[in-house]
Design an enzyme around this catalytic site. Structure first.
Site, mmCIF file in Angstrom:
data_model
loop_
_atom_site.group_PDB
_atom_site.id
_atom_site.type_symbol
_atom_site.label_atom_id
_atom_site.label_comp_id
_atom_site.label_asym_id
_atom_site.label_seq_id
_atom_site.Cartn_x
_atom_site.Cartn_y
_atom_site.Cartn_z
ATOM 1 N N TYR A 1 0.025 -1.203 10.211
ATOM 2 C CA TYR A 1 -0.279 -1.816 8.909
ATOM 3 C C TYR A 1 0.907 -1.617 7.957
ATOM 4 C CZ TYR A 1 -3.123 -1.876 4.491
ATOM 5 O OH TYR A 1 -3.652 -2.093 3.251
ATOM 6 N N LYS B 1 3.256 -4.340 5.924
ATOM 7 C CA LYS B 1 3.398 -4.304 4.461
ATOM 8 C C LYS B 1 4.871 -4.182 4.057
ATOM 9 C CE LYS B 1 -0.899 -4.639 3.202
ATOM 10 N NZ LYS B 1 -1.322 -5.822 2.431
ATOM 11 N N SER C 1 0.853 -1.189 0.000
ATOM 12 C CA SER C 1 0.000 0.000 0.000
ATOM 13 C C SER C 1 0.889 1.240 0.000
ATOM 14 C CB SER C 1 -0.866 -0.024 1.258
ATOM 15 O OG SER C 1 -1.320 1.281 1.556
#
Ligand SMILES: NC(=O)C1=CN([C@@H]2O[C@H](COP(=O)(O)OP(=O)(O)OC[C@H]3O[C@@H](n4cnc5c(N)ncnc54)[C@H](OP(=O)(O)O)[C@@H]3O)[C@@H](O)[C@H]2O)C=CC1
Ligand SMILES: C[C@H]1O[C@H](OP(=O)(O)OP(=O)(O)OC[C@H]2O[C@@H](n3cnc4c(=O)[nH]c(N)nc43)[C@H](O)[C@@H]2O)[C@@H](O)[C@@H](O)C1=O
Length: 328
Positions: free
Chosen positions: A152, A156, A123
């Site tokens: 998060y 990632k 992302s």
């Protein structure tokens, strides 16, 4: 020999293997469902799909026995714990823990059981909060992350590094794509836990249906975001599976950014809400700007096709037919 320099190795064999077994993890989500549609449109006939309840990807033993018995040839990893700014901020343990578990299990078992190529999806939040704009791939790990989604983001970043490490040590073809903010059919329209675009679509729709005078929008309205339609993302994923086998991750964006205020006005217009916007400044803005530099993917030969205006209208039509009508 694996490419570790970032220069691109074009393989071109993926598109020729229409009957190869492909595991699309997360096939009922926004991204996974778009990838399945794209692969089916392109004539791929041997997709292996498992719902969350059929295969919990956080279970190492279940993932291991799935790969041992199914032996897919290709893997596209679109399963993850995903949510907008509020969800990321509220459930940090889930966002780091579940994502690390899913990606570690899938990447390791895929390598171990002879998968030819794997695409991991990260992302744009992997980049530092104050990265140079537009953000080049080389900005990774050059500064502090945005606090609302650092948990998060760390998961990632670990996924990117895991793909790179397996490429280095085992000459295994694992690549990573970094999508910008996505939207489209099968998005999550939850009132609090979703991303901004589906959240506003639902809120404007409900305000219009209830003849409300105003709609509350979070934050100051000044943050800039880049939005990409999920069908464009799916097209880019298939392109990368076919054409890219490099060490470095690849940004996937639209190149177009809007402020949240401009986005809110656009969604309001598409939905046909006539009232006013009220800004809730107690809610976080998140990162001020995250426009990605998409020149690497463009130089490989891929560009997006769907404008934000068209994508919004298409998504609202889908929402009316599939979310609103299903409830009636
Ligand atoms: N949406 C966006 O704006 C962006 C998304 N991405 C990335 O794209 C990928 C897909 O995201 P998106 O499609 O939006 O997310 P969704 O939440 O729409 O879909 C995620 C899918 O993963 C499945 N899943 C979650 N946990 C598990 C588990 N433990 N076992 C099996 N399946 C599981 C979900 O199933 P269930 O719902 O049943 O749990 C769901 O089908 C993610 O890696 C995300 O980080 C990147 C940038 C932006
Ligand atoms: C894709 C990316 O998405 C997340 O980052 P984000 O871009 O900050 O995500 P967002 O879509 O939730 O918010 C964008 C902006 O919009 C504003 N905003 C207004 N009103 C609503 C609203 O009603 N809901 C939401 N969610 N945001 C709102 C909100 O305050 C913010 O300024 C990551 O956590 C992570 O998941 C990730 O990788």
């Amino acid at each position: 020999m694996a490419d570790t320099t970032g220069s691109e190795m074009k393989s071109g064999s993926f598109m020729l293997e229409k009957s190869a077994k492909i595991f699309v993890a997360g096939h009922r989500g926004l991204v996974g469902s778009a990838i399945v549609r794209k692969l089916q449109d392109q004539g791929f006939t041997n997709l292996v799909l498992r719902t969350h309840s059929e295969l919990d990807l956080t279970s190492q033993s279940d993932v291991e026995s799935f790969f041992a018995t199914q032996k897919p040839v290709y893997v596209i990893l679109a399963a993850a714990k995903v949510g907008g700014i509020h969800a990321n901020n509220t459930y940090p343990a889930d966002f780091i823990g579940v994502n690390l578990q899913i990606q570690t299990n899938v990447i390791h078992s895929a390598y171990k059981h002879g998968v030819k190529k794997l695409l991991f999806l990260g992302s744009s939040c992997i980049y530092p909060k104050f990265a140079p704009q537009p953000i080049p791939e080389s900005a990774l790990l050059t500064g502090p992350l945005e606090p609302t989604n650092e948990w998060y983001a760390i998961a990632k970043i670990a996924g990117i590094k895991m793909c790179q490490a397996y490429r280095l040590q085992h000459q295994w073809d694992a690549i990573s794509g970094m999508p910008t903010n996505l939207y489209g059919q099968n998005d999550n329209f939850h009132p609090e836990n979703s991303h901004v675009l589906p959240a506003l679509m639902r809120r404007f729709h409900e305000a219009k249906a209830n003849n409300a005078d105003e709609v509350v929008v979070w934050g100051s309205g000044s943050p800039l975001r880049e939005f990409l339609h999920v069908d464009d993302l799916a097209d880019a994923c298939v392109f990368l599976m076919d054409q890219y086998s490099g060490f470095e991750h690849v940004n996937v964006g639209s190149g177009v950014e809007v402020t949240i205020k401009e986005l809110a006005e656009l969604v309001k217009e598409v939905v046909g809400f006539k009232g006013k916007l009220v800004w809730d400044c107690t809610k976080p803005d998140g990162t001020p700007r995250k426009l990605m530099d998409n020149s690497k993917l463009a130089s490989l030969g891929w560009t997006p096709k769907i404008s934000l205006k068209d994508g919004l209208s298409q998504t609202y039509e889908w929402y009316l037919e599939n979310v609103v009508q299903q409830k009636q």
